[in-house]
Structures are given as structure tokens and as C-alpha cells.
Design a protein around this motif. Structure first.
Motif, short mmCIF file in Angstrom:
data_model
loop_
_atom_site.label_atom_id
_atom_site.label_comp_id
_atom_site.label_asym_id
_atom_site.label_seq_id
_atom_site.Cartn_x
_atom_site.Cartn_y
_atom_site.Cartn_z
N GLN A 155 68.73 -57.87 138.92
CA GLN A 155 69.42 -56.92 139.78
C GLN A 155 69.01 -57.12 141.23
O GLN A 155 67.82 -57.06 141.55
CB GLN A 155 69.12 -55.48 139.35
N ARG B 151 76.96 -58.79 122.33
CA ARG B 151 76.47 -57.54 122.89
C ARG B 151 76.12 -57.63 124.37
O ARG B 151 75.31 -56.85 124.87
CB ARG B 151 75.24 -57.04 122.11
N TYR C 233 68.33 -57.91 119.54
CA TYR C 233 68.94 -58.63 120.67
C TYR C 233 68.10 -58.29 121.88
O TYR C 233 67.84 -57.11 122.16
CB TYR C 233 70.39 -58.18 120.84
N LEU D 57 73.49 -59.90 133.45
CA LEU D 57 72.79 -60.61 132.39
C LEU D 57 72.34 -61.99 132.88
O LEU D 57 73.13 -62.76 133.44
CB LEU D 57 73.69 -60.77 131.17
N MET E 269 70.62 -49.64 123.65
CA MET E 269 69.85 -50.62 124.40
C MET E 269 68.77 -49.90 125.19
O MET E 269 69.07 -48.96 125.93
CB MET E 269 70.74 -51.43 125.34
N ASP F 63 80.04 -57.56 138.66
CA ASP F 63 80.78 -56.32 138.90
C ASP F 63 82.28 -56.51 138.69
O ASP F 63 83.03 -55.55 138.73
CB ASP F 63 80.57 -55.83 140.33
N GLY G 116 61.18 -52.44 134.70
CA GLY G 116 61.56 -53.37 135.75
C GLY G 116 60.37 -54.03 136.44
O GLY G 116 59.28 -53.46 136.51
N TYR H 115 67.93 -58.88 132.40
CA TYR H 115 68.90 -58.63 133.46
C TYR H 115 68.25 -58.83 134.82
O TYR H 115 67.06 -58.53 135.01
CB TYR H 115 69.46 -57.20 133.36
N PHE I 43 75.03 -45.98 136.52
CA PHE I 43 75.74 -47.22 136.27
C PHE I 43 76.60 -47.09 135.02
O PHE I 43 76.17 -46.56 134.00
CB PHE I 43 74.77 -48.39 136.07
N LYS J 9 73.26 -53.56 143.92
CA LYS J 9 74.17 -54.13 142.93
C LYS J 9 73.81 -53.64 141.53
O LYS J 9 72.72 -53.12 141.29
CB LYS J 9 74.09 -55.66 142.94
N GLY J 10 74.77 -53.81 140.61
CA GLY J 10 74.46 -53.52 139.22
C GLY J 10 73.71 -54.68 138.59
O GLY J 10 73.76 -55.81 139.07
N PRO J 11 72.99 -54.41 137.50
CA PRO J 11 72.30 -55.49 136.78
C PRO J 11 73.30 -56.51 136.24
O PRO J 11 74.43 -56.16 135.89
CB PRO J 11 71.59 -54.76 135.64
N LEU K 42 66.62 -48.45 133.19
CA LEU K 42 67.89 -47.81 132.94
C LEU K 42 67.81 -47.07 131.62
O LEU K 42 67.26 -47.58 130.64
CB LEU K 42 69.02 -48.84 132.86
N PHE L 79 64.82 -56.84 134.62
CA PHE L 79 64.65 -55.88 133.53
C PHE L 79 64.74 -56.60 132.19
O PHE L 79 65.70 -57.34 131.96
CB PHE L 79 65.74 -54.80 133.56
N PHE M 291 77.88 -54.66 134.02
CA PHE M 291 77.61 -53.44 134.77
C PHE M 291 78.49 -53.32 136.00
O PHE M 291 78.82 -54.31 136.66
CB PHE M 291 76.15 -53.39 135.20
N GLY M 292 78.85 -52.08 136.31
CA GLY M 292 79.53 -51.77 137.55
C GLY M 292 78.57 -51.71 138.72
O GLY M 292 77.37 -51.92 138.55
N PHE N 285 65.71 -50.28 127.99
CA PHE N 285 65.27 -51.15 129.06
C PHE N 285 63.79 -50.94 129.38
O PHE N 285 63.26 -49.83 129.27
CB PHE N 285 66.08 -50.89 130.33
#
Lengths: 110, 114
Positions: free
Chosen positions: A38, B101, A32, A46, A98, B1, A103, A36, B90, A42-44, B43, A89, B105-106, A100
Motif C-alpha cells: 500500500q 480469492r 490462503y 495484491l 480475511m 483501483d 502492517g 498486500y 476501504f 491508495k488502497g492496498p 485492515l 500487510f 481494493f478501492g 490482516f
């Protein structure tokens, strides 16, 4: 040892141009491959994802190209816009793991 | 978020002190993850949980422990913080570890260890 290698680290593109980010992986158990996006602070989130049984997936201006034999995949952003400026990413995943890439910081100049 | 909160959002602590970061989700997702983000490394997975009280180590688990006593909460503990643990942390959730899957993410917690 980084299992997913991403390039370039940074990319500057003019508005309307094509942005291309490349990734290569080593573990053939990955099944998979998401990308992502970002934004700062902020958070990443999809953006688009592909499975190895297809060679290309397109969603709007975003396309993933996947080459299973070469263990490489790439993100193409067509008609790049200043709002696309963010860090991207790539990732590769098994069921519970997973990994990564490091970036790519994309800047789209108006 | 949406549906994922992290607390605190920022923390400065001294070397050797214990630190606990909290992730709370309202999505009822089975899977939860803790990552750290550092320049040049993307990450990296610290620990993950595939159900209440079910956890496992990730790529960079040394110096970290986790607990999950309820579906909605996943705690990350640094037993004795070190400067190398200065990072942005995160939390992420997923409905499944299998097909799909997609991870959500926060907003992240910026931790500085002085």
C-alpha cells in the motif's frame, strides 16, 4: 485478539539490501496467505500470495516463505529499491474471512 | 483501483448523524467487502456480500449496516456515527470466495467524526 501478528512495525533498508517481514497466524483453517502493498493515499494492492501446500513462492524480487508447522510466513524483497518504500500487510484467509496483520512500513534509502 | 470507486472520498460529520458510504464496481465481481483501516490494526473486515441481497457480518460489524441491491453497488451505513468510527474505509471486490480469492481494493474514504 489479533489472529495475524506481523513484525517489524517499521523497517529501514539500504538500496540493494534484503527486506524481510514476518507474520504468524493462529487459525489452522486459514488456507490462503496474501501479501498486500500500500502506497500513501491508495488502497492496498495484491503483491504475491501462497497456499499452504507449498513452502515457497517467488515472483521477481519478491519471495514468500511458508512454514506450515510453525504457522509462520515471511516476505523477502531482494535488491530492495526506493520505489519499494510502502506499507506491507500480510493476511490470512478462509473462504469468507480475511485477517490482516498490522502492517510494516518499509523505507528503502537510496 | 481500476474499476472500483468510492464516494465520498473524504467526509467530516458530527457525532450522532447517519452516514452512508458508497462503493461502485464495474468488474461484475460477485463478492464485495467493507474494511476499516486504523493504525496498529491493519485492515479489519466490517461486512461482506456474496451476492445481491446476500450479506454477512465481519470482525467489527457493530454500529454498521450494509445493503447490496445491485451487483455493482455496496453501501455501508453508520446509523449514528461515533468518534470511534473515525477511520479510513476501504471497499474491496473479488471474483470468488473460494480458490484464487484475490481482493481488489478501492481508493478509500477518509471519515472523520467530530
Amino acid at each position: 485478539q489479533q489472529q495475524v501478528k506481523q513484525s517489524p512495525q517499521s523497517l529501514i533498508v539500504q538500496k540493494g539490501g534484503i527486506s524481510i517481514i514476518n507474520c504468524a497466524y493462529e487459525n489452522t483453517a486459514f488456507d490462503y496467505f496474501p501479501w498486500y502493498q500500500q502506497f500513501p493515499g491508495k488502497g492496498p494492492a495484491l503483491l504475491i500470495a501462497i497456499r499452504p501446500d507449498v513452502s515457497e513462492k517467488k515472483e521477481g524480487r519478491f519471495t514468500i516463505s511458508f512454514n506450515k508447522s510453525a504457522k509462520q510466513f515471511s516476505l523477502h524483497i531482494m535488491d530492495s529499491q526506493p520505489g519499494d518504500s510502502a506499507t506491507y500487510f500480510c493476511a490470512a484467509s478462509t473462504r469468507n474471512d480475511m485477517r490482516f496483520g498490522a502492517g510494516t512500513r518499509l523505507t528503502v534509502k537510496p | 483501483d481500476a474499476g472500483i470507486t468510492q464516494s465520498p472520498r473524504h467526509k467530516v460529520t458530527e457525532t450522532g448523524t447517519p452516514v452512508t458510504l458508497r462503493c461502485h464496481q464495474t468488474e461484475n465481481h460477485r463478492y464485495m467487502y467493507w474494511y476499516r483501516q486504523d493504525p496498529g490494526h491493519g485492515l479489519r473486515l466490517i461486512h461482506y456480500s456474496y451476492g445481491v441481497k446476500d450479506t454477512d457480518k465481519g470482525e467489527v460489524s457493530d454500529g454498521y449496516s450494509v445493503s447490496r441491491s445491485k451487483t455493482e453497488d455496496f453501501l455501508l451505513t453508520l446509523e449514528s456515527a461515533t468518534s470511534s468510527q473515525t477511520s479510513v474505509y476501504f471497499c474491496a471486490t473479488a471474483t470468488s470466495g473460494g480458490a484464487g480469492r484475490e481482493q481488489y481494493f478501492g481508493p478509500g474514504t477518509r471519515l472523520t467524526v467530530t
